[in-house]
Design an enzyme around this catalytic site. Structure first.
Site, PDB file in Angstrom:
ATOM      1  N   GLU A  63      34.492  40.939  39.996  1.00 25.34           N
ATOM      2  CA  GLU A  63      34.515  42.345  39.578  1.00 25.34           C
ATOM      3  C   GLU A  63      33.192  43.028  39.937  1.00 25.34           C
ATOM      4  O   GLU A  63      33.168  44.211  40.298  1.00 25.34           O
ATOM      5  CB  GLU A  63      34.792  42.431  38.070  1.00 25.34           C
ATOM      6  CG  GLU A  63      36.223  42.013  37.735  1.00 25.34           C
ATOM      7  CD  GLU A  63      36.486  41.877  36.239  1.00 25.34           C
ATOM      8  OE1 GLU A  63      37.473  42.454  35.764  1.00 25.34           O
ATOM      9  OE2 GLU A  63      35.701  41.179  35.557  1.00 25.34           O
ATOM     10  N   TYR A  69      43.135  44.950  40.390  1.00 27.24           N
ATOM     11  CA  TYR A  69      43.914  43.775  39.982  1.00 27.24           C
ATOM     12  C   TYR A  69      44.422  43.983  38.556  1.00 27.24           C
ATOM     13  O   TYR A  69      44.878  43.056  37.914  1.00 27.24           O
ATOM     14  CB  TYR A  69      43.047  42.510  40.071  1.00 27.24           C
ATOM     15  CG  TYR A  69      42.466  42.313  41.464  1.00 27.24           C
ATOM     16  CD1 TYR A  69      43.205  41.693  42.468  1.00 27.24           C
ATOM     17  CD2 TYR A  69      41.188  42.797  41.787  1.00 27.24           C
ATOM     18  CE1 TYR A  69      42.691  41.539  43.750  1.00 27.24           C
ATOM     19  CE2 TYR A  69      40.665  42.650  43.067  1.00 27.24           C
ATOM     20  CZ  TYR A  69      41.412  42.021  44.043  1.00 27.24           C
ATOM     21  OH  TYR A  69      40.906  41.881  45.315  1.00 27.24           O
ATOM     22  N   ASN A  70      44.267  45.240  38.074  1.00 29.55           N
ATOM     23  CA  ASN A  70      44.700  45.617  36.717  1.00 29.55           C
ATOM     24  C   ASN A  70      44.149  44.678  35.653  1.00 29.55           C
ATOM     25  O   ASN A  70      44.857  44.255  34.742  1.00 29.55           O
ATOM     26  CB  ASN A  70      46.241  45.665  36.643  1.00 29.55           C
ATOM     27  CG  ASN A  70      46.802  46.728  37.570  1.00 29.55           C
ATOM     28  OD1 ASN A  70      47.473  46.429  38.553  1.00 29.55           O
ATOM     29  ND2 ASN A  70      46.499  47.982  37.291  1.00 29.55           N
ATOM     30  N   THR A  78      42.341  50.663  35.733  1.00 25.94           N
ATOM     31  CA  THR A  78      40.891  50.852  35.923  1.00 25.94           C
ATOM     32  C   THR A  78      40.563  52.094  36.756  1.00 25.94           C
ATOM     33  O   THR A  78      39.420  52.276  37.160  1.00 25.94           O
ATOM     34  CB  THR A  78      40.273  49.617  36.617  1.00 25.94           C
ATOM     35  OG1 THR A  78      40.921  49.441  37.901  1.00 25.94           O
ATOM     36  CG2 THR A  78      40.458  48.359  35.782  1.00 25.94           C
ATOM     37  N   CYS A  96      16.104  44.497  55.658  1.00 27.33           N
ATOM     38  CA  CYS A  96      17.153  43.499  55.413  1.00 27.33           C
ATOM     39  C   CYS A  96      17.208  42.512  56.586  1.00 27.33           C
ATOM     40  O   CYS A  96      17.846  42.775  57.608  1.00 27.33           O
ATOM     41  CB  CYS A  96      18.495  44.215  55.232  1.00 27.33           C
ATOM     42  SG  CYS A  96      19.727  43.220  54.378  1.00 27.33           S
TER      43      CYS A  96
END
Length: 450
Positions: free
Chosen positions: A421, A345-346, A356, A94
């Site tokens: 997400e 964040y529902n 979640t 990396c």
């Protein structure tokens, strides 16, 4: 300067990530205060910070932990800390963190010759190489013997336990950060090798973003309306499975729970094609480059023993050991683990007001499963129900072979979720992997100290 004949470099990338369009990150509205704080402390807002800023609560913990590891008072000199991070990042080929920490190493007064090859570094730093490669690829093989060779009174040169724990946390931090860098497709910084050019842009040679309108991953290549309908159905089916699992009352026998764990642990998940050779600035800092993650064999085929989370956990064992040997670091790591575990964040894709928890738990436990850690009270059948195969491919690639992550692997899973997400999933992989590697090493240190 151009008029005076001076060649002026031009940044190659149009944003921090090759996978996520820059406008998507701005649209998600990163927290400006945390970016200002980062700029004032580092003199720049780097690509890692810009992508993590999609989740400000996490970024704040991450920056505090990283600052303490690299800059605050501690048993290791500052230039050694950066060099250890360089050695660790090189294991995953990396170049982004290798270049970042190489610059930090030189700024802290490190000798430039050390960066031209491990043979130029002090013997004491080179003695970390075995632990470095095991931590990066197969931490379950770390034993008290590895610790004893570094810290026992006869060891030459000898590490104190405080120095060693500092080095271990630095290495594990750098390894897991490589997963994030590869998993989010981070572009080189404009002043990194590979981040700039002196050539003028020509329309036919402009780099194409993985999400540009003419990319094969773009929804423009498919029937957009049908894609949205299919996507909505996929998300709703996943939500339905989550609800069913939460309501499920069926009790499994302990034997069945173990069988399901073993099935997940030894499942064959193909990973992407191997990349070309890493740049020389990385390769010259890697010893035994062929050493890699190895799949767990099915039961009975010389599989490494499973670590039961109940026998050695972060909460009951690891946290206090780190805090004792490296004051405050246990607290900082614990806060980071807590934030990423509870971060929600529902919402899911186009739906709001979604719990979640079961999905986040399945992700975390699946990563620990890949590292041979089993929770007695968790039904691993849930992993198969909630994690689609393309998501498993992404998670396993990121957690075990991050240098093989590609745009195709990133775009294949959760196709109708927000990029933020997917970055959230990246954070879970990164922290679960970090905790797993630390648990094996801390257990070995605990056994040595008895």
């Amino acid at each position: 300067m151009s008029e005076q004949g001076v060649e002026v470099p031009r940044a190659l990338a149009s944003g921090p990530s090759a996978f996520i369009p820059a406008k998507e990150m701005l649209k998600e509205g990163p927290d400006q205060d945390i970016l200002i704080e980062s700029f004032l402390s580092l003199g720049r807002v780097d690509h890692i910070t810009m992508v993590m800023a999609l989740h400000p609560a996490y970024l704040s913990c991450f920056l505090r932990t990283q600052h303490a590891l690299l800059e605050m008072d501690g048993p290791l000199p500052r230039h050694w800390r950066h060099y250890i991070a360089v050695m660790a990042a090189a294991r995953h080929h990396c170049s982004y963190p290798v270049q970042q920490h190489s610059a930090g190493f030189l700024e802290a007064g490190g000798e430039e010759s050390w960066l031209s090859g491990l043979q130029h570094a002090p013997t004491k730093l080179r003695s970390l190489q075995t632990l470095n490669k095991l931590l990066a690829h197969r931490p379950w093989l770390i034993t008290q013997q590895h610790i004893q060779e570094l810290v026992c009174p006869g060891a030459e040169p000898r590490w104190s336990l405080a120095e060693l724990i500092h080095a271990v946390v630095l290495m594990a931090h750098a390894h897991s950060l490589c997963s994030f860098v590869w998993g989010c497709g981070l572009n080189p910084e404009p002043d990194h090798i590979g981040g700039y050019t002196f050539q003028l842009p020509s329309p036919s040679h402009l780099p194409r973003s993985p999400c540009s309108p003419h990319s094969p991953h773009s929804p423009a290549h498919e029937d957009g309306r049908q894609e949205l309908v299919d996507g909505a159905m996929e998300v709703e089916m996943l939500m339905q499975r989550m609800v069913e699992l939460q309501q499920q009352e069926e009790e499994c026998t302990q034997e069945e729970m173990v069988t399901r764990f073993e099935r997940e642990r030894s499942e064959s998940i193909p990973t992407a094609v191997v990349r070309g050779a890493p740049p020389d600035l990385v390769l010259r800092l890697v010893e035994d480059p062929e050493f890699r993650y190895e799949d767990f064999a099915p039961r009975g085929e010389q599989a490494p023993p499973t670590m039961r989370a109940q026998d050695y956990s972060w909460e009951d064992h690891g946290f206090s050991l780190v805090n004792r040997l490296l004051p405050d670091m246990g607290q900082l790591l614990d806060e980071k683990f807590q934030v990423v575990s509870n971060l929600t964040y529902n919402r899911m894709a186009m739906h709001e007001g979604v719990d979640t928890y079961t999905l986040r738990k399945a992700l975390w436990n699946y990563i620990h499963c890949l590292y041979g850690i089993r929770y007695d009270d968790y039904d691993y059948g849930s992993v198969n129900v909630l994690l689609e195969r393309s998501l498993k491919v992404f998670v396993k690639t990121m957690a075990c072979y991050p240098e093989q992550t590609t745009a195709r692997v990133y775009h294949a899973f959760w196709r109708h979720f927000r990029h933020s997400e997917k970055v959230h999933a990246n954070l879970i992989v990164m922290e679960a992997r970090l905790q797993a590697a630390l648990l094996y090493t801390l257990r070995a240190i605990t056994h040595y100290m008895r």
